[in-house]
Design a protein around this motif. Structure first.
Motif, PDB file in Angstrom:
ATOM      1  N   GLN A  80      -1.479   0.874  -0.829  1.00 50.58           N
ATOM      2  CA  GLN A  80      -2.370   1.346  -1.875  1.00 50.58           C
ATOM      3  C   GLN A  80      -1.605   1.423  -3.210  1.00 50.58           C
ATOM      4  O   GLN A  80      -0.369   1.326  -3.241  1.00 50.58           O
ATOM      5  CB  GLN A  80      -2.937   2.717  -1.503  1.00 50.58           C
ATOM      6  CG  GLN A  80      -3.874   2.700  -0.306  1.00 50.58           C
ATOM      7  CD  GLN A  80      -5.120   1.881  -0.560  1.00 50.58           C
ATOM      8  OE1 GLN A  80      -5.711   1.936  -1.634  1.00 50.58           O
ATOM      9  NE2 GLN A  80      -5.529   1.096   0.435  1.00 50.58           N
ATOM     10  N   PRO A  81      -2.299   1.595  -4.340  1.00 51.73           N
ATOM     11  CA  PRO A  81      -1.638   1.581  -5.651  1.00 51.73           C
ATOM     12  C   PRO A  81      -0.497   2.589  -5.825  1.00 51.73           C
ATOM     13  O   PRO A  81       0.304   2.436  -6.756  1.00 51.73           O
ATOM     14  CB  PRO A  81      -2.795   1.879  -6.616  1.00 51.73           C
ATOM     15  CG  PRO A  81      -3.988   1.327  -5.933  1.00 51.73           C
ATOM     16  CD  PRO A  81      -3.774   1.626  -4.470  1.00 51.73           C
TER      17      PRO A  81
ATOM     18  N   GLN B 201      -3.312  -1.369  -8.942  1.00 51.04           N
ATOM     19  CA  GLN B 201      -3.302  -2.569  -8.102  1.00 51.04           C
ATOM     20  C   GLN B 201      -2.499  -2.312  -6.826  1.00 51.04           C
ATOM     21  O   GLN B 201      -1.436  -1.678  -6.865  1.00 51.04           O
ATOM     22  CB  GLN B 201      -2.696  -3.742  -8.880  1.00 51.04           C
ATOM     23  CG  GLN B 201      -3.538  -4.194 -10.060  1.00 51.04           C
ATOM     24  CD  GLN B 201      -2.699  -4.747 -11.188  1.00 51.04           C
ATOM     25  OE1 GLN B 201      -1.880  -4.040 -11.773  1.00 51.04           O
ATOM     26  NE2 GLN B 201      -2.903  -6.014 -11.502  1.00 51.04           N
ATOM     27  N   LYS B 202      -2.996  -2.791  -5.709  1.00 49.57           N
ATOM     28  CA  LYS B 202      -2.266  -2.663  -4.455  1.00 49.57           C
ATOM     29  C   LYS B 202      -1.018  -3.540  -4.497  1.00 49.57           C
ATOM     30  O   LYS B 202      -1.004  -4.579  -5.154  1.00 49.57           O
ATOM     31  CB  LYS B 202      -3.148  -3.065  -3.276  1.00 49.57           C
ATOM     32  CG  LYS B 202      -4.349  -2.160  -3.064  1.00 49.57           C
ATOM     33  CD  LYS B 202      -5.179  -2.625  -1.870  1.00 49.57           C
ATOM     34  CE  LYS B 202      -6.390  -1.723  -1.648  1.00 49.57           C
ATOM     35  NZ  LYS B 202      -7.206  -2.171  -0.491  1.00 49.57           N
TER      36      LYS B 202
ATOM     37  N   SER C 108       2.299  -5.321  -2.171  1.00 54.37           N
ATOM     38  CA  SER C 108       2.891  -5.687  -0.893  1.00 54.37           C
ATOM     39  C   SER C 108       4.396  -5.461  -0.956  1.00 54.37           C
ATOM     40  O   SER C 108       5.053  -5.879  -1.920  1.00 54.37           O
ATOM     41  CB  SER C 108       2.615  -7.161  -0.564  1.00 54.37           C
ATOM     42  OG  SER C 108       1.243  -7.380  -0.375  1.00 54.37           O
TER      43      SER C 108
ATOM     44  N   LEU D  85       0.614  -4.445   2.867  1.00 54.88           N
ATOM     45  CA  LEU D  85      -0.116  -4.193   1.629  1.00 54.88           C
ATOM     46  C   LEU D  85      -0.386  -2.697   1.513  1.00 54.88           C
ATOM     47  O   LEU D  85      -1.076  -2.114   2.340  1.00 54.88           O
ATOM     48  CB  LEU D  85      -1.434  -4.973   1.617  1.00 54.88           C
ATOM     49  CG  LEU D  85      -2.278  -4.857   0.337  1.00 54.88           C
ATOM     50  CD1 LEU D  85      -1.533  -5.461  -0.857  1.00 54.88           C
ATOM     51  CD2 LEU D  85      -3.626  -5.545   0.518  1.00 54.88           C
TER      52      LEU D  85
ATOM     53  N   TYR E  11       0.931  -8.573  -5.260  1.00 53.92           N
ATOM     54  CA  TYR E  11      -0.019  -7.500  -5.558  1.00 53.92           C
ATOM     55  C   TYR E  11      -1.437  -8.016  -5.390  1.00 53.92           C
ATOM     56  O   TYR E  11      -1.668  -9.223  -5.307  1.00 53.92           O
ATOM     57  CB  TYR E  11       0.199  -6.941  -6.969  1.00 53.92           C
ATOM     58  CG  TYR E  11      -0.150  -7.912  -8.073  1.00 53.92           C
ATOM     59  CD1 TYR E  11      -1.417  -7.917  -8.653  1.00 53.92           C
ATOM     60  CD2 TYR E  11       0.786  -8.830  -8.538  1.00 53.92           C
ATOM     61  CE1 TYR E  11      -1.740  -8.804  -9.656  1.00 53.92           C
ATOM     62  CE2 TYR E  11       0.476  -9.728  -9.541  1.00 53.92           C
ATOM     63  CZ  TYR E  11      -0.779  -9.710 -10.100  1.00 53.92           C
ATOM     64  OH  TYR E  11      -1.093 -10.595 -11.096  1.00 53.92           O
TER      65      TYR E  11
END
Length: 205
Positions: free
Chosen positions: A20-21, A5-6, A8, A18, A50
């Protein structure tokens, strides 16, 4: 461990961005290192928010189960923040209780590395005129007591000190050690059994 999950977080310019995972993964790794013997499971992640990937709902129980079965490391929302749903790894070959947990894998690595380095510093290069099996055995007992005080290992019914079956054999220039450790795990499941029965009362005069 596979974070997917991305997340923030505040960037170097002081702005919420934001990511990347990999940001979620870094957060999990940092929390586990800081937590030492503690697990990140059910702990608040150090992120602002997220974003779920398309087709996944982090608040849907079925989706959560699918993520766990697939060996993923999911985030979920709570009333006051974001929590790690689990601390599992991507190891899905079997139900190995160590390889399936970030926390236990971390603890196992700490124990193995520290015991290896400690034995090397204490005994490698020493003369057998100064060191015998009982000397090494006593040293290992002291390390075991240290690990228990650090909460890396815990008492078990079959090992009250957190370790057992310690054996040292010296053959020529080789000192062999065997030890069974009880690494401190975490509570992951709480099955509940509730029994209901009818109310009964009586009165006499």
């Amino acid at each position: 461990s596979v974070a997917f999950q991305k997340a923030s977080q505040v960037n170097s310019r002081g702005e919420i961005e934001l990511f990347q995972p990999w940001m979620s993964a870094v957060n999990a790794a940092g929390m586990q290192a800081a937590g030492f013997y503690r697990s990140i499971m059910n702990k608040f992640a150090n992120i602002v928010s997220y974003q779920d990937p398309q087709g996944y709902d982090s608040n849907n129980i079925d989706d959560q189960e699918d993520a766990l079965i697939s060996g993923l490391l999911p985030l979920t929302s709570d009333i006051v923040g974001v929590k790690w749903l689990s601390d599992q790894t991507s190891y899905t070959l079997d139900q190995n209780f160590v390889y399936n947990s970030c926390q236990l894998a971390y603890v196992a690595d700490l124990l193995a590395l520290d015991l290896t380095k400690s034995l090397q510093r204490a005994f490698t290069g020493k003369s057998l005129a100064d060191v015998d099996a009982s000397t090494i055995l006593g040293f290992v007992f002291s390390k075991g007591d240290q690990y228990k005080k650090q909460k890396l290992i815990s008492a078990s019914d079959d090992a009250p000190q957190g370790y057992k079956n310690v054996k040292v054999n010296i053959r020529g220039s080789v000192a062999e050690l065997a030890i069974e450790l009880k690494p401190s795990g975490r509570i992951a499941f709480i099955p509940i059994t509730i029994s209901l029965s009818e109310i009964f009362n009586s009165a006499e005069s």
